[in-house]
Each structure stands twice: as C-alpha cells, then as structure tokens.
Scaffold this motif. Sequence first.
Motif, short mmCIF file in Angstrom:
data_model
loop_
_atom_site.label_atom_id
_atom_site.label_comp_id
_atom_site.label_asym_id
_atom_site.label_seq_id
_atom_site.Cartn_x
_atom_site.Cartn_y
_atom_site.Cartn_z
N THR A 150 -15.99 1.24 -7.01
CA THR A 150 -14.71 0.44 -6.59
C THR A 150 -13.76 1.41 -6.54
O THR A 150 -14.00 2.61 -7.06
N PRO A 151 -12.56 1.41 -5.86
CA PRO A 151 -11.88 2.56 -5.28
C PRO A 151 -10.97 2.99 -6.62
O PRO A 151 -10.79 2.12 -7.35
N ASN A 152 -10.55 4.01 -6.64
CA ASN A 152 -9.72 4.70 -7.53
C ASN A 152 -7.98 4.18 -7.16
O ASN A 152 -7.64 4.54 -5.99
N PHE A 153 -7.47 3.72 -8.12
CA PHE A 153 -6.05 3.23 -7.60
C PHE A 153 -5.05 4.35 -8.12
O PHE A 153 -3.85 4.03 -8.26
N GLY A 154 -5.46 5.48 -8.28
CA GLY A 154 -4.52 6.69 -8.48
C GLY A 154 -3.80 6.54 -9.79
O GLY A 154 -4.35 6.19 -10.81
N GLY A 155 -2.48 6.64 -9.67
CA GLY A 155 -1.56 6.33 -10.91
C GLY A 155 -1.25 5.08 -11.15
O GLY A 155 -0.51 4.83 -12.34
N LEU A 156 -1.63 3.99 -10.41
CA LEU A 156 -1.08 2.86 -10.59
C LEU A 156 -1.73 1.96 -11.70
O LEU A 156 -2.75 2.32 -11.87
N PRO A 157 -0.91 1.60 -12.62
CA PRO A 157 -1.11 0.85 -13.83
C PRO A 157 -1.90 0.00 -13.83
O PRO A 157 -1.51 -1.19 -14.64
N ILE A 158 -3.03 -0.27 -13.04
CA ILE A 158 -3.67 -1.63 -13.26
C ILE A 158 -5.14 -1.29 -13.34
O ILE A 158 -5.56 -0.62 -13.11
N GLU A 159 -5.82 -2.36 -13.90
CA GLU A 159 -7.17 -2.46 -14.42
C GLU A 159 -8.20 -2.51 -12.95
O GLU A 159 -7.44 -2.91 -11.97
N ARG A 160 -9.17 -1.93 -12.88
CA ARG A 160 -9.91 -1.82 -11.73
C ARG A 160 -10.06 -3.20 -11.07
O ARG A 160 -9.78 -3.20 -9.70
N SER A 161 -10.60 -4.13 -11.78
CA SER A 161 -10.73 -5.56 -10.98
C SER A 161 -9.52 -6.01 -10.50
O SER A 161 -9.48 -6.91 -9.56
N HIS A 162 -8.45 -5.94 -11.20
CA HIS A 162 -7.02 -6.63 -10.89
C HIS A 162 -6.70 -5.84 -9.67
O HIS A 162 -6.22 -6.37 -8.61
N GLY A 163 -6.95 -4.49 -9.53
CA GLY A 163 -6.69 -3.68 -8.53
C GLY A 163 -7.30 -4.16 -7.07
O GLY A 163 -6.62 -4.64 -6.15
N VAL A 164 -8.66 -4.62 -7.22
CA VAL A 164 -9.29 -5.05 -6.12
C VAL A 164 -8.87 -6.29 -5.74
O VAL A 164 -8.70 -6.50 -4.53
N TYR A 165 -8.56 -7.14 -6.65
CA TYR A 165 -7.94 -8.47 -6.39
C TYR A 165 -6.55 -8.45 -5.50
O TYR A 165 -6.35 -9.19 -4.43
N LEU A 166 -5.87 -7.41 -6.11
CA LEU A 166 -4.22 -7.47 -5.66
C LEU A 166 -4.27 -6.68 -4.12
O LEU A 166 -3.68 -7.16 -3.16
N LEU A 167 -5.55 -5.77 -4.06
CA LEU A 167 -5.54 -5.29 -2.55
C LEU A 167 -5.95 -6.45 -1.62
O LEU A 167 -5.70 -6.38 -0.41
N SER A 168 -6.84 -7.40 -2.03
CA SER A 168 -7.40 -8.51 -1.35
C SER A 168 -6.18 -9.31 -1.09
O SER A 168 -6.02 -9.66 0.22
N VAL A 169 -5.37 -9.64 -1.99
CA VAL A 169 -4.29 -10.40 -1.83
C VAL A 169 -3.38 -9.88 -0.46
O VAL A 169 -2.78 -10.41 0.29
N LEU A 170 -3.15 -8.54 -0.73
CA LEU A 170 -2.26 -8.11 0.13
C LEU A 170 -2.75 -8.15 1.57
O LEU A 170 -1.95 -8.45 2.54
N ALA A 171 -4.08 -7.93 1.69
CA ALA A 171 -4.66 -7.70 2.86
C ALA A 171 -4.77 -9.00 3.42
O ALA A 171 -4.44 -9.39 4.79
N MET A 172 -4.97 -10.08 2.75
CA MET A 172 -5.02 -11.54 3.25
C MET A 172 -3.60 -11.95 3.79
O MET A 172 -3.50 -12.51 4.79
#
Lengths: 257, 322
Positions: free
Chosen positions: B149-171
């Motif tokens: 799974t990608p590295n969300f850099g300095g963002l303070p989010i959990e890995r799985s939440h990060g993937v989820y939020l990225l998907s929401v944004l893309a959708m």
Amino acid sequence: MNYAVELTDVSVTFGGLHALNSLSCTVPEKQLRGVIGPNGSGKTTLLNVISGVYPASKGEIRLFGDDITQTKSHLRAKMGVVRTYQDASLIKELTVLENVMLGLIPTTRQPLFHIAFRTPRYRATESEMKGTALEALEYVGIQFLADKKGDELSGGQMRLVEIARALAARPKLLLLDEPAAGLSLIRIDEVKELIRKINEDMGVTIILVEHVLNMVMTLCEEITVLVSGEHLVSGSPESVQQDMQVREAYLGKSAVQ
Amino acid sequence: MSKSFNLNTRNLRYLLYVAFLALLIIAPWVLNPYKIHVLNTVIINIIVILALNLVMGYAGQFAKATVAFMGLGAYMMGLLVTKVDVSFWLAWPAGAVFAALAGTLVALPTFRLKGLYLSIMSISFVLIVHWSFVHLRWVGGASGFFVPTPNFGGLPIERSHGVYLLSVLAMLSAVWVTRNLVASSFGRSLLCLAEREIIAPGFGINVFRTKVTVYTLSGLFAGFAGGLQAINLQFVDPENYWLLQVVNQLLMVALGGVGSILGSILGASFITVLIEALRVFKSLWEFAIGALLLITIIFFPRGLAGILENWFPSIKERRHGP
C-alpha cells in the motif's frame, strides 16, 4: 453569377444501381430551389451527395466555388451545409433545447479539457449555445417547447424543431428533405411561410426536396426535375408545369398524348 | 395547497448526493475493517461502472472491455512499484494512462465494427489480456503478485483509511468529470451516436474521433480504478480481470441504469454488496446474479435510476450546462 452549389457530371452508384446518373446542375447563391421528381428519382440522394452522406462515384461538387468532392461530411457541416431528414431526426434522450444545441457543434469549439473541468470557457460557450438555441426556437415560434423531450412532440412540432436546429448554426446552404411530409394543410402553410422567411431574411440558399407540389410551385423561383437519377429539366414553376417531358414522367406517356 | 419544501427542482438530487457524501466521510469511524474493505470495493466499482457507462450507456457502443482496462491499470501500477521501484503516486497515473492507450487501441476497429461484432471484439480483448496476465511469467503468472500500500507521507492517517479516502476522492472526481462531460456538446454528441450514428456527421460531429475519445476516457477511468483495486487488495490477481467480472459489470450497468450517473452509483453499490453477502453460499451468487440480470432487462429496462426518475422526475440528469 456566384453559385452556392455546382454539380458537374455527378454519379452515385450502389452496386449496379445508378441513384444519380451524370447529373449536372447549378444553384445560384441565395436562391430557393425546388427539387421534384417521382419516387426513386434520386432527390434524397442529391441531398446526401451534397451533404456528404454518400461520396460521389464520379464527378465534381463545388460549394461556393470550393471543390468539396473529397471533403468529409462533418467538415462540410462546418463549411455551412446543414440538412434536415425525411423522418424528423430528433434525439429522444435530449430535450428540444438540447437537440437544437446539438446543431451548434459546427460553429462552436468546446475543447474536452474545458468541459471535463468545467472551466469558465466551458460555461461561456455553453450559455452562448443555449442563448443561440433559444433564439432559433423563438424564430421558429416554438420556444415554449424548449424543455420537452424529443419523443413528446407531435410530427409537426418535430419538423419545426428540426428546422430550428438547422437554422441555429447559421447555415449558408440549407438542404430540406420533405419538410411538409405528413403535415396537415394548416401546418404545411406554416412551414412554407417559415421557409420563405428564412430565405428572404437570412439570405440562406435553400434546396427544397418536396412531394407537396403546390408548396414547391408557389415557393420556389426555380425548380429542378429529376427522373431516374437524371436531370430532366430546370426552370421557372410555370415552364416546368408546361413541360411535356415532366408531365410524361409524372402521369405516364398515354395520359399526355 | 402550499409546499414548504419543494422537491420538484434539483433539490432532491442534491439531497441524495449530500446524504451519500456524509455517509462516506463518517464511514471509517463507524465500520469495522472488513466493512470498510467492502465499501472501498463499492467505491472502486462506481468508478469502473462510470467508465463502462460512458461507452455503453451514453455512446451506445456494445463494448465491454473495461475489465481489461482495469487489469492493465493494476498490472502497470503494480509492476512499476514492485519491479522498477517507482513511487505509487507516479505509478498509479502511469497505469491509468497505459489503460487509456489500450482504450484508444480498442477504439480503432470501431471504425468498421458495430453492435454484435464490436461486442465479440471487446470480449476477445478481455480474454487476450487475461491470457497474457496468466501466461507471461514476468508479470507474475497465474498466482499474481503482492503490491504494497502506498506511503501517505506525513499525513496522520492510518494505512487502510488512507486507501479508503483516496478511493473516495477518486470516485468523487470521476462522478464530477462524468457529470461535466454529459452536460456538454461532447455528451450530446455521444447520445447522438447512440441513437442515430448515421446523422451525426451532418451536425459536424467527427464520429471516429468522438468514439476514440470516449474509449480513451473510459480506459483512463478504469485504469485509475484498477490501481486503486490493487492497493485495496494489496494484491494483483489475474482472476479479477476475467469474463465473470464482465458479467458482473454488465449487471451493474443494467440494474443501475444505462446512461445514468445515479444508475452507475446505485448499480455498483447494490451488486457489490450482494456479491459479498452471498459469498458464503458458495456459487449461489452466480445464480442470483444471472436471474437478477434477466429480471432487470425484461421488467426494468432503465434500471433502478429509471424507477427513481419515474417517482421524482426532477432527479433526471441534465444534458446541458452551465
């Protein structure tokens, strides 16, 4: 004289069938030209070959002096050739207004990037198109139909929408394929007056293919008669009506003798 | 009779959108990881179904190669990340562009092919791409391969939440762009192609170019979705890009509503959840899906969105802007 359309020796063949056979014909600019002839005489094919739906198998087509024989159909539309169809060709999924906006594609550039990201340029072109389309509907007198869907209209209303769509793009050459087909007598008069108005007000060259002879005879200054894909005669309504060959083509040889 | 709240305008549609959005945003705090995973699958499927609906619903082309585009996006992203060590943030768009190019390629034969033949051609494309995934050893073979799974850099989010939020944004971006496309001359041209291709050139529409454009866009959307799917599963599996998925996606389009954004959302959500719910019953869900497809086609040709539009005509999509 300047010509809107010059056809020289144009043939259109489908397999062995000559839909148009070495047809030569000129239409001066701003003229309202009628085209008549029995069924299967090549009237619609004539419109198709001018608008580029079919390529000419032989011969040359000029539009306002430019050779367009090899020009693709969608580019001819951009050069100002607009046509209507025998079966009013409205898109059912679109409203009347949107159908007319469809006719504005030749004169509007709306790049995909601007559409996708809804830039100010998209908004500007879109509202400009909307305004022009409403004007065209108003000109034809059916602005109250703007929000109806394409399949909620009567046959006569569809014809008028089609004419509005054709007009919206400010055509230089308007090809009308049986605009009165299937209309009541009152509607025919309305359409007739509309065509006259378009020709006179806007100075649009019009080629009118029509079966309602009375309409063609009273509307057009010059009439071309096609028979079996060949150019029989062109002339004023009176001279065409008197012409023995024309009577023969319509009524049969024995009736004339 | 006076109405204090008017549902007859576009209010209802916006109400639906806002409710949907609110649910999406609070979801990670309420749901367990499995449910987030399912929801993420729903979201990714919405993007793919938008891609498929652009070609099938709006442009009326019987091509169903989005599964292959998804696979190409996922593989390209995965291979770049694992074999070339490229950052996900570069590999993801690269995969999508690769899938878009595949879309362009699939569009070329449409100059000659229509209807059934186009359908056969697109299915063949899916089969060829799937065969390549399975048989080319250097892309992982039949067993697929792991993707980090990608590295969300300095963002303070959990890995799985990060993937989820990225998907929401893309959708949300995909929904927004599709909505913009549909309400433009491009969208109207697509509908003209769908209903009467023969008259399109008369309106100055370059039929071939329009088709190539819509296939390319469809490939791009599906490619982005494929990349997201890979990081959501943390795995690239060739079996995710096969005929069964073609059938599932067709059902999502048919059940939701052909040529409708709301339909894409409803169809993707309903079928994805249904597949998950029936997974425990072994192959029962394949039967359920087949039956559902038949019922929808026969009784509700405009799908769930069509039914809703009958109840609330105001939610109908606009085909013009601004």
